[in-house]
Design a protein around this motif. Sequence first.
Motif, PDB file in Angstrom:
ATOM      1  N   ILE A 180      -1.396   4.597  -5.492  1.00 42.83           N
ATOM      2  CA  ILE A 180      -0.282   4.922  -4.591  1.00 42.83           C
ATOM      3  C   ILE A 180       0.122   6.383  -4.773  1.00 42.83           C
ATOM      4  CG2 ILE A 180       2.149   4.447  -4.058  1.00 42.83           C
ATOM      5  CD1 ILE A 180       1.616   1.521  -4.825  1.00 42.83           C
ATOM      6  N   GLU A 181       0.196   6.846  -6.021  1.00 42.03           N
ATOM      7  CA  GLU A 181       0.527   8.243  -6.293  1.00 42.03           C
ATOM      8  C   GLU A 181      -0.497   9.185  -5.676  1.00 42.03           C
ATOM      9  OE1 GLU A 181       0.871   8.703 -10.492  1.00 42.03           O
ATOM     10  OE2 GLU A 181       2.629   7.426 -10.673  1.00 42.03           O
ATOM     11  N   ASP A 182      -1.772   8.834  -5.795  1.00 45.58           N
ATOM     12  CA  ASP A 182      -2.837   9.671  -5.224  1.00 45.58           C
ATOM     13  C   ASP A 182      -2.726   9.722  -3.702  1.00 45.58           C
ATOM     14  OD1 ASP A 182      -3.929  10.347  -7.641  1.00 45.58           O
ATOM     15  OD2 ASP A 182      -5.433   8.766  -7.626  1.00 45.58           O
ATOM     16  N   SER A 183      -2.434   8.590  -3.077  1.00 44.54           N
ATOM     17  CA  SER A 183      -2.315   8.548  -1.620  1.00 44.54           C
ATOM     18  C   SER A 183      -1.169   9.437  -1.145  1.00 44.54           C
ATOM     19  CB  SER A 183      -2.077   7.105  -1.144  1.00 44.54           C
ATOM     20  OG  SER A 183      -3.181   6.288  -1.447  1.00 44.54           O
ATOM     21  N   PHE A 184      -0.077   9.433  -1.907  1.00 49.01           N
ATOM     22  CA  PHE A 184       1.065  10.279  -1.548  1.00 49.01           C
ATOM     23  C   PHE A 184       0.728  11.754  -1.760  1.00 49.01           C
ATOM     24  CE2 PHE A 184       5.014  12.463  -2.901  1.00 49.01           C
ATOM     25  CZ  PHE A 184       5.694  12.406  -1.695  1.00 49.01           C
ATOM     26  N   ASN A 185       0.120  12.074  -2.895  1.00 46.73           N
ATOM     27  CA  ASN A 185      -0.225  13.477  -3.193  1.00 46.73           C
ATOM     28  C   ASN A 185      -1.240  14.038  -2.202  1.00 46.73           C
ATOM     29  OD1 ASN A 185       1.444  13.723  -5.459  1.00 46.73           O
ATOM     30  ND2 ASN A 185      -0.082  12.801  -6.800  1.00 46.73           N
ATOM     31  N   ASP A 186      -2.125  13.177  -1.690  1.00 45.04           N
ATOM     32  CA  ASP A 186      -3.134  13.623  -0.727  1.00 45.04           C
ATOM     33  C   ASP A 186      -2.631  13.580   0.712  1.00 45.04           C
ATOM     34  OD1 ASP A 186      -4.880  14.008  -2.800  1.00 45.04           O
ATOM     35  OD2 ASP A 186      -5.901  12.096  -2.572  1.00 45.04           O
ATOM     36  N   GLY A 187      -1.351  13.189   0.912  1.00 46.46           N
ATOM     37  CA  GLY A 187      -0.772  13.172   2.252  1.00 46.46           C
ATOM     38  C   GLY A 187      -1.183  11.996   3.106  1.00 46.46           C
ATOM     39  N   GLN A 188      -1.726  10.934   2.482  1.00 43.72           N
ATOM     40  CA  GLN A 188      -2.178   9.769   3.241  1.00 43.72           C
ATOM     41  C   GLN A 188      -1.031   8.818   3.591  1.00 43.72           C
ATOM     42  OE1 GLN A 188      -5.324   7.969   0.989  1.00 43.72           O
ATOM     43  NE2 GLN A 188      -6.560   9.828   0.914  1.00 43.72           N
ATOM     44  N   ILE A 189       0.064   8.858   2.833  1.00 45.80           N
ATOM     45  CA  ILE A 189       1.242   8.039   3.133  1.00 45.80           C
ATOM     46  C   ILE A 189       2.475   8.924   3.079  1.00 45.80           C
ATOM     47  CG2 ILE A 189       0.235   5.884   2.291  1.00 45.80           C
ATOM     48  CD1 ILE A 189       1.773   6.243  -0.300  1.00 45.80           C
ATOM     49  N   VAL A 199       6.805   9.663   2.596  1.00 47.48           N
ATOM     50  CA  VAL A 199       7.742   9.454   1.482  1.00 47.48           C
ATOM     51  C   VAL A 199       8.318   8.045   1.504  1.00 47.48           C
ATOM     52  CG1 VAL A 199       9.927  10.192   0.481  1.00 47.48           C
ATOM     53  CG2 VAL A 199       8.340  11.898   1.367  1.00 47.48           C
ATOM     54  N   LYS A 200       8.656   7.544   2.699  1.00 44.84           N
ATOM     55  CA  LYS A 200       9.271   6.223   2.795  1.00 44.84           C
ATOM     56  C   LYS A 200       8.336   5.136   2.287  1.00 44.84           C
ATOM     57  CE  LYS A 200      11.486   3.050   6.037  1.00 44.84           C
ATOM     58  NZ  LYS A 200      11.896   2.824   7.451  1.00 44.84           N
ATOM     59  N   LYS A 201       7.085   5.167   2.730  1.00 43.54           N
ATOM     60  CA  LYS A 201       6.119   4.147   2.302  1.00 43.54           C
ATOM     61  C   LYS A 201       5.834   4.282   0.805  1.00 43.54           C
ATOM     62  CE  LYS A 201       1.591   2.112   3.264  1.00 43.54           C
ATOM     63  NZ  LYS A 201       2.139   0.757   3.096  1.00 43.54           N
ATOM     64  N   PHE A 202       5.744   5.542   0.309  1.00 45.58           N
ATOM     65  CA  PHE A 202       5.518   5.754  -1.122  1.00 45.58           C
ATOM     66  C   PHE A 202       6.632   5.112  -1.943  1.00 45.58           C
ATOM     67  CE2 PHE A 202       6.647   8.318  -4.862  1.00 45.58           C
ATOM     68  CZ  PHE A 202       5.524   8.108  -5.636  1.00 45.58           C
ATOM     69  N   CYS A 203       7.884   5.384  -1.546  1.00 40.37           N
ATOM     70  CA  CYS A 203       9.028   4.839  -2.293  1.00 40.37           C
ATOM     71  C   CYS A 203       9.041   3.317  -2.261  1.00 40.37           C
ATOM     72  CB  CYS A 203      10.332   5.388  -1.725  1.00 40.37           C
ATOM     73  SG  CYS A 203      10.583   7.155  -2.011  1.00 40.37           S
ATOM     74  N   ASN A 204       8.822   2.731  -1.079  1.00 40.64           N
ATOM     75  CA  ASN A 204       8.840   1.263  -0.963  1.00 40.64           C
ATOM     76  C   ASN A 204       7.740   0.623  -1.802  1.00 40.64           C
ATOM     77  OD1 ASN A 204      10.995   1.351   0.799  1.00 40.64           O
ATOM     78  ND2 ASN A 204       9.730   1.281   2.637  1.00 40.64           N
ATOM     79  N   ASP A 205       6.491   1.121  -1.630  1.00 40.85           N
ATOM     80  CA  ASP A 205       5.354   0.511  -2.327  1.00 40.85           C
ATOM     81  C   ASP A 205       5.412   0.756  -3.829  1.00 40.85           C
ATOM     82  OD1 ASP A 205       4.570  -0.180   0.173  1.00 40.85           O
ATOM     83  OD2 ASP A 205       2.833   1.135   0.283  1.00 40.85           O
ATOM     84  N   TRP A 206       5.718   2.002  -4.222  1.00 40.28           N
ATOM     85  CA  TRP A 206       5.685   2.370  -5.637  1.00 40.28           C
ATOM     86  C   TRP A 206       6.779   1.658  -6.425  1.00 40.28           C
ATOM     87  CZ3 TRP A 206       8.308   4.519  -9.711  1.00 40.28           C
ATOM     88  CH2 TRP A 206       7.533   4.998 -10.768  1.00 40.28           C
ATOM     89  N   PHE A 207       8.013   1.681  -5.905  1.00 45.92           N
ATOM     90  CA  PHE A 207       9.117   1.093  -6.661  1.00 45.92           C
ATOM     91  C   PHE A 207       9.029  -0.432  -6.708  1.00 45.92           C
ATOM     92  CE2 PHE A 207      11.092   5.263  -5.843  1.00 45.92           C
ATOM     93  CZ  PHE A 207      11.448   5.580  -7.141  1.00 45.92           C
ATOM     94  N   GLU A 208       8.525  -1.057  -5.630  1.00 49.13           N
ATOM     95  CA  GLU A 208       8.361  -2.514  -5.648  1.00 49.13           C
ATOM     96  C   GLU A 208       7.339  -2.921  -6.696  1.00 49.13           C
ATOM     97  OE1 GLU A 208       6.582  -6.305  -4.972  1.00 49.13           O
ATOM     98  OE2 GLU A 208       5.538  -4.418  -4.538  1.00 49.13           O
TER      99      GLU A 208
END
Length: 204
Positions: free
Chosen positions: A170-179, A181-190
Amino acid sequence: MVDDAILAYEAALMYQHVAGFQPEKNSLMHWKAFDYDASRESISIHIRLQDSFPDGPPLVSIMYSDGERYPLRTRRGAHWRRDYHVYQIAIEAQKEARRFSRQKTAAPVQSTQFDKEMVRNLENQKNSLLQMIEEKKRELQNIKASATPVDVKSVAQSSLTQMELELADIEDSFNDGQIDVKKFCNDWFELRQRHLKLYYSLNN
């Protein structure tokens, strides 16, 4: 010296998650892949595990056909955590290598010490593997002699490790711009909440 069980697990993750890398000289302490730098020069990417792994980060370098070797910086390597894995370093190394240009860097590093350490680590690994084979033979004899109950804690630990890999993805997907901020926060924190709950249940 790195435990062989850790090396075997890291190798399995390498084969599962990243393409192009193979053990160098049959050593799971050293991984090598061929690629191109920013100038389209042919290079080889080298990843070497230190004896302190997984507490210490792998060392990454690239080598040109003329033998010049340069250290390569990765994000996870610079901010290493014990729950990171070699395949994550390998993926970052491939990306950084393709942006690398030796015309814009300092002088190359010497390879002599690197080669000596490779031979030493390979000998250590060989001796350790021989010892592990003997231990596994004894374990197999014990298993055949008596029924072995399911190790619930081991199963839970495996689930914990899988969650850690998913968090890293999930962190890699966010850093690479694939997802976003909203999806990162929802998926990562859950997922992180479930990870912490399982972690504390295992350690308390």
